[in-house]
Design a protein around this motif. Sequence first.
Motif, PDB file in Angstrom:
ATOM      1  N   SER A  62       3.281  14.330   2.650  1.00 37.82           N
ATOM      2  CA  SER A  62       4.018  14.301   3.913  1.00 37.82           C
ATOM      3  C   SER A  62       4.005  12.893   4.480  1.00 37.82           C
ATOM      4  O   SER A  62       3.124  12.080   4.164  1.00 37.82           O
ATOM      5  N   LYS A  63       4.969  12.598   5.312  1.00 40.72           N
ATOM      6  CA  LYS A  63       5.041  11.289   5.974  1.00 40.72           C
ATOM      7  C   LYS A  63       3.777  11.057   6.789  1.00 40.72           C
ATOM      8  O   LYS A  63       3.223   9.948   6.795  1.00 40.72           O
ATOM      9  N   GLU A  64       3.298  12.093   7.451  1.00 40.63           N
ATOM     10  CA  GLU A  64       2.090  11.979   8.271  1.00 40.63           C
ATOM     11  C   GLU A  64       0.874  11.614   7.417  1.00 40.63           C
ATOM     12  O   GLU A  64       0.094  10.728   7.776  1.00 40.63           O
ATOM     13  N   LYS A  65       0.711  12.285   6.292  1.00 42.51           N
ATOM     14  CA  LYS A  65      -0.430  12.005   5.416  1.00 42.51           C
ATOM     15  C   LYS A  65      -0.301  10.602   4.814  1.00 42.51           C
ATOM     16  O   LYS A  65      -1.275   9.864   4.733  1.00 42.51           O
TER      17      LYS A  65
ATOM     18  N   VAL B 152       0.832  -1.203   0.000  1.00 43.28           N
ATOM     19  CA  VAL B 152       0.000   0.000   0.000  1.00 43.28           C
ATOM     20  C   VAL B 152       0.867   1.254   0.000  1.00 43.28           C
ATOM     21  O   VAL B 152       0.608   2.207  -0.731  1.00 43.28           O
ATOM     22  N   ARG B 153       1.923   1.253   0.795  1.00 42.86           N
ATOM     23  CA  ARG B 153       2.810   2.412   0.863  1.00 42.86           C
ATOM     24  C   ARG B 153       3.443   2.684  -0.506  1.00 42.86           C
ATOM     25  O   ARG B 153       3.529   3.830  -0.945  1.00 42.86           O
TER      26      ARG B 153
ATOM     27  N   LYS C  58      -1.254   8.061   7.371  1.00 47.28           N
ATOM     28  CA  LYS C  58      -2.698   8.056   7.607  1.00 47.28           C
ATOM     29  C   LYS C  58      -3.437   7.324   6.480  1.00 47.28           C
ATOM     30  O   LYS C  58      -4.345   6.529   6.733  1.00 47.28           O
ATOM     31  N   ILE C  59      -3.046   7.575   5.250  1.00 38.29           N
ATOM     32  CA  ILE C  59      -3.671   6.914   4.108  1.00 38.29           C
ATOM     33  C   ILE C  59      -3.381   5.416   4.148  1.00 38.29           C
ATOM     34  O   ILE C  59      -4.288   4.587   3.981  1.00 38.29           O
ATOM     35  N   VAL C  60      -2.127   5.065   4.382  1.00 37.02           N
ATOM     36  CA  VAL C  60      -1.738   3.649   4.439  1.00 37.02           C
ATOM     37  C   VAL C  60      -2.502   2.934   5.549  1.00 37.02           C
ATOM     38  O   VAL C  60      -3.038   1.836   5.348  1.00 37.02           O
TER      39      VAL C  60
END
Length: 86
Positions: free
Chosen positions: A57-60, A41-42, A63-65
């Motif tokens: 961003s890493k944060e987004k 997924v990533r 969150k999506i993953v």
Amino acid sequence: MSNFKDNLFNNIQKKSNIKQDDIYKVADSVKHANFSDEKTVRNLVRQLARMANKPISKEKEDKIVQSITKNNMPMDMQSLNKLFKK
């Protein structure tokens, strides 16, 4: 239905700069993907961000993953927009 599909792909292309053919190629490549696998997924999220030429961003990304791997993806457009805009 064809008109709806054409409008959908035109809107996607306008907003993301991803061509319809590219969308089909990605969709075909993930037909049998394991969406509970974080690495898969990533990689897909990163690939789509690159295709759209949109930094993520890493944060987004996390969150999506997490939403996808935990099968918590919202199914309505308004909720999806919120997820991707955060």
